[in-house]
Write an enzyme that holds these catalytic residues in place. Structure first.
Site, short mmCIF file in Angstrom:
data_model
loop_
_atom_site.label_atom_id
_atom_site.label_comp_id
_atom_site.label_asym_id
_atom_site.label_seq_id
_atom_site.Cartn_x
_atom_site.Cartn_y
_atom_site.Cartn_z
N GLN A 109 0.83 -1.21 0.00
CA GLN A 109 0.00 0.00 0.00
C GLN A 109 0.87 1.26 0.00
O GLN A 109 0.71 2.16 -0.82
CB GLN A 109 -0.85 0.06 1.27
CG GLN A 109 -1.80 -1.08 1.47
CD GLN A 109 -2.77 -0.71 2.59
OE1 GLN A 109 -3.75 -0.02 2.34
NE2 GLN A 109 -2.53 -1.18 3.80
N ASP A 122 13.81 -11.22 -1.55
CA ASP A 122 13.13 -11.74 -0.35
C ASP A 122 13.85 -11.22 0.89
O ASP A 122 14.98 -11.61 1.17
CB ASP A 122 13.14 -13.27 -0.39
CG ASP A 122 12.43 -13.87 0.81
OD1 ASP A 122 11.89 -13.09 1.64
OD2 ASP A 122 12.42 -15.11 0.93
N LEU A 123 13.18 -10.34 1.61
CA LEU A 123 13.81 -9.73 2.78
C LEU A 123 14.06 -10.72 3.92
O LEU A 123 14.79 -10.40 4.86
CB LEU A 123 12.93 -8.59 3.31
CG LEU A 123 12.82 -7.34 2.45
CD1 LEU A 123 11.91 -6.33 3.12
CD2 LEU A 123 14.18 -6.72 2.19
N ALA A 150 7.05 -4.96 4.89
CA ALA A 150 6.88 -5.49 6.25
C ALA A 150 6.03 -6.76 6.19
O ALA A 150 5.29 -6.97 5.22
CB ALA A 150 6.17 -4.46 7.15
N TYR A 177 3.37 -9.49 15.94
CA TYR A 177 3.61 -8.45 14.94
C TYR A 177 4.20 -7.20 15.61
O TYR A 177 5.24 -6.68 15.18
CB TYR A 177 2.30 -8.12 14.22
CG TYR A 177 2.35 -6.86 13.39
CD1 TYR A 177 3.04 -6.80 12.18
CD2 TYR A 177 1.70 -5.68 13.82
CE1 TYR A 177 3.09 -5.64 11.43
CE2 TYR A 177 1.74 -4.52 13.07
CZ TYR A 177 2.44 -4.50 11.88
OH TYR A 177 2.50 -3.33 11.14
N1 LIG Z 1 -1.28 -1.84 7.28
C1 LIG Z 1 -1.44 -1.27 8.48
O1 LIG Z 1 -2.55 -1.16 9.00
C2 LIG Z 1 -0.25 -0.69 9.21
C3 LIG Z 1 -0.47 -0.13 10.48
C4 LIG Z 1 0.63 0.42 11.17
C5 LIG Z 1 1.88 0.39 10.59
N2 LIG Z 1 2.05 -0.17 9.36
C6 LIG Z 1 3.41 -0.21 8.80
O2 LIG Z 1 3.42 0.62 7.65
C7 LIG Z 1 4.34 0.08 6.70
C8 LIG Z 1 3.66 -0.10 5.36
O3 LIG Z 1 2.58 -1.02 5.53
P1 LIG Z 1 1.56 -1.37 4.35
O4 LIG Z 1 0.21 -1.31 4.90
O5 LIG Z 1 1.91 -0.61 3.12
O6 LIG Z 1 1.93 -2.91 4.15
P2 LIG Z 1 1.52 -3.92 2.98
O7 LIG Z 1 0.52 -3.29 2.08
O8 LIG Z 1 1.23 -5.22 3.64
O9 LIG Z 1 2.88 -4.02 2.16
C9 LIG Z 1 4.00 -4.65 2.68
C10 LIG Z 1 4.82 -5.13 1.51
O10 LIG Z 1 5.95 -5.84 2.03
C11 LIG Z 1 6.14 -6.96 1.20
N3 LIG Z 1 6.84 -8.06 1.84
C12 LIG Z 1 6.36 -8.90 2.79
N4 LIG Z 1 7.27 -9.85 3.04
C13 LIG Z 1 8.33 -9.61 2.23
C14 LIG Z 1 9.56 -10.28 2.01
N5 LIG Z 1 9.90 -11.40 2.65
N6 LIG Z 1 10.42 -9.76 1.10
C15 LIG Z 1 10.08 -8.66 0.41
N7 LIG Z 1 8.93 -7.99 0.56
C16 LIG Z 1 8.05 -8.47 1.47
C17 LIG Z 1 4.74 -7.41 0.85
O11 LIG Z 1 4.78 -8.26 -0.28
P3 LIG Z 1 3.55 -9.26 -0.56
O12 LIG Z 1 2.45 -8.35 -1.00
O13 LIG Z 1 4.09 -10.13 -1.64
O14 LIG Z 1 3.27 -9.94 0.72
C18 LIG Z 1 4.05 -6.09 0.59
O15 LIG Z 1 4.18 -5.69 -0.76
C19 LIG Z 1 4.87 -1.20 7.31
O16 LIG Z 1 6.08 -0.95 7.97
C20 LIG Z 1 3.83 -1.57 8.33
O17 LIG Z 1 4.35 -2.36 9.39
C21 LIG Z 1 1.01 -0.70 8.65
#
Ligand SMILES: NC(=O)c1ccc[n+]([C@@H]2O[C@H](COP(=O)([O-])OP(=O)(O)OC[C@H]3O[C@@H](n4cnc5c(N)ncnc54)[C@H](OP(=O)(O)O)[C@@H]3O)[C@@H](O)[C@H]2O)c1
Length: 313
Positions: free
Chosen positions: A25, A49-50, A73, A138
Site C-alpha cells: 500500500q 526476499d527480505l 513489512a 507483529y
Molecule cells: N497496514 C497497516 O494497517 C499498518 C499499520 C501500522 C503500521 N504499518 C506499517 O506501515 C508500513 C507499510 O505497511 P503497508 O500497509 O503498506 O503494508 P503492505 O501493504 O502489507 O505491504 C508490505 C509489503 O511488504 C512486502 N513483503 C512482505 N514480506 C516480504 C519479504 N519477505 N520480502 C520482500 N517484501 C516483502 C509485501 O509483499 P507481498 O504483497 O508479496 O506480501 C508487501 O508488498 C509497514 O512498515 C507496516 O508495518 C502498517
C-alpha cells in the site's frame, strides 16, 4: 526489480533512491510521489526476499542508494502469531541489515513502524517517549525492528503510523466495501480506537520531510534523525470508521448501506490481541518538521472520491 528511472534535471543533486516493498500500500504511493526526483530502484518481494539476509544486503550494495525507503513489512497481524520467525526476519532482521548498509554508505534510511508497539492501556494519545509493550508478535517484531534501526544510528527516520489503508491493497476500507455489497448487517468492534491513516498522506509527508532534509532545511542529522509518530488527525473506533465509510461510499456498494452493530472486542476473538487505545500524538512531527497530516475524515474523503472516479472510468 522494477525499472530504474532517471530525473532529467540536475542528476548530481538528486539522490539515488531505493524503495523496498513497492507493491504494498505505502510502497506504491512512495514510488509514485518520489518519481522524477532522481534515479529510483524499486523492488517487490518477487525480486528480493527480505527474509534472506544475503539477498537484502546484496540489494543495497547493488542499488548503491543515497536514500532507502523501507515500505516492506510482514503485516499479517494474526498470522504472525504462528509465523513468529518469519515476522521477525522481515520486520526486525531485514531493517537491521538495511540500517547497517545505510550507515556504511552514509545513506538516509526511512523506516515505518506501528501503533501496535503499545499495549493500548493509556487513555491519552501515545507519545514517542512512552514505553512500548506490544500485545502481539507483529508488534513485538516491529518494535525489534525500530530498536535495531535506532541502535545502528546514522541518518535514519522511523515513522510510527496506524490503521493504514488506501485505494489499493488489503485494507479495512476495501474489506468494508466488499462486505457492504455482500451483506445487510455487520457487527464491528467498537472499543478499539485509533487513527485511520492513508498510504497517500504517509507518502506525501515522507516526501516533504525527505525533500526538506535534502535541501538542508532541518539542519544536521543529529537534529532530525529519530523516531516520530505520523498519523492522520483525530480518532475513531473501527465501528465508527466503518460507518463513516458506508455513509460516504454508498454508491460504491450499489446504493445500499448495511446495518452496523457495535460489538466489544470480546465478541470478536482473533489470534492476536490488539491495543484498545492506539491513538498516537503527532506533536513531535509537527514541532520538528512543521508537518501535520489532515484529519482521518478528510483523508477518507480523498480515497473514497478516487475510488468513485475509478469506478466511473
Ligand atoms: N497496514 C497497516 O494497517 C499498518 C499499520 C501500522 C503500521 N504499518 C506499517 O506501515 C508500513 C507499510 O505497511 P503497508 O500497509 O503498506 O503494508 P503492505 O501493504 O502489507 O505491504 C508490505 C509489503 O511488504 C512486502 N513483503 C512482505 N514480506 C516480504 C519479504 N519477505 N520480502 C520482500 N517484501 C516483502 C509485501 O509483499 P507481498 O504483497 O508479496 O506480501 C508487501 O508488498 C509497514 O512498515 C507496516 O508495518 C502498517
Amino acid at each position: 526489480m522494477s525499472q530504474m528511472t532517471s530525473s532529467p534535471s540536475s542528476p548530481a543533486a538528486s539522490p539515488r533512491i531505493l524503495i523496498v516493498g513497492n507493491a504494498g500500500q505505502l510502497g506504491r504511493e512512495l514510488e509514485s510521489i518520489f518519481a522524477g526526483g532522481g534515479p529510483i530502484i524499486a523492488v517487490d518481494r518477487e525480486s528480493v526476499d527480505l527474509a534472506d539476509a544475503d539477498q537484502t544486503r546484496a540489494l543495497v550494495r547493488r542499488a548503491a542508494p543515497d536514500l532507502i525507503l523501507n515500505a516492506a513489512a510482514y503485516t499479517a497481524v494474526d498470522r504472525a502469531e504462528s509465523e513468529s520467525e518469519l515476522a521477525y526476519a522481515i520486520n526486525a532482521h531485514a531493517p537491521r541489515i538495511l540500517a547497517e548498509e545505510a550507515l556504511k554508505r552514509d545513506a538516509l534510511l526511512v523506516h515505518y513502524s506501528t501503533d501496535y508497539v503499545f499495549d493500548g492501556g493509556k487513555p491519552e494519545p501515545w507519545v514517542e517517549t512512552d514505553s512500548p509493550n506490544p500485545l502481539n508478535v507483529y508488534g513485538a517484531s516491529k518494535l525489534a525492528g525500530e530498536q535495531a534501526v535506532e541502535k545502528m544510528g546514522g541518518k535514519f527516520l522511523i515513522f510510527r503510523t496506524s490503521w493504514v489503508y488506501g485505494p489499493h491493497g488489503n485494507n479495512f476500507l476495501l474489506t468494508m466495501l466488499r462486505l457492504g455489497r455482500e451483506r445487510d448487517r455487520l457487527s464491528i468492534v467498537d472499543d478499539q480506537v485509533g487513527a485511520p491513516t492513508t498510504s497517500i498522506e504517509l507518502a506525501r509527508a515522507t516526501h516533504q520531510i525527505v525533500t526538506g532534509i535534502h535541501a538542508g532545511r532541518f539542519g544536521a542529522p543529529s537534529e532530525w534523525a529519530g523516531l516520530y509518530h505520523m498519523t492522520c488527525g483525530g480518532s475513531v473506533s473501527w465501528c465508527g470508521f466503518a460507518q463513516a465509510i458506508f455513509t460516504r461510499a454508498a454508491e460504491l456498494m450499489g446504493g445500499k448501506i448495511p446495518q452496523v452493530t457495535p460489538i466489544p472486542t470480546s465478541e470478536y476473538p482473533t489470534p492476536a490481541r490488539r491495543p484498545l487505545n492506539s491513538v498516537l500524538s503527532n506533536d513531535r512531527l509537527l514541532s520538528r518538521f512543521g508537518i501535520q497530516l489532515p484529519t482521518w475524515e478528510i483523508a477518507l474523503d480523498e480515497v473514497v472520491q478516487s475510488l468513485q472516479k475509478r469506478a466511473q472510468e
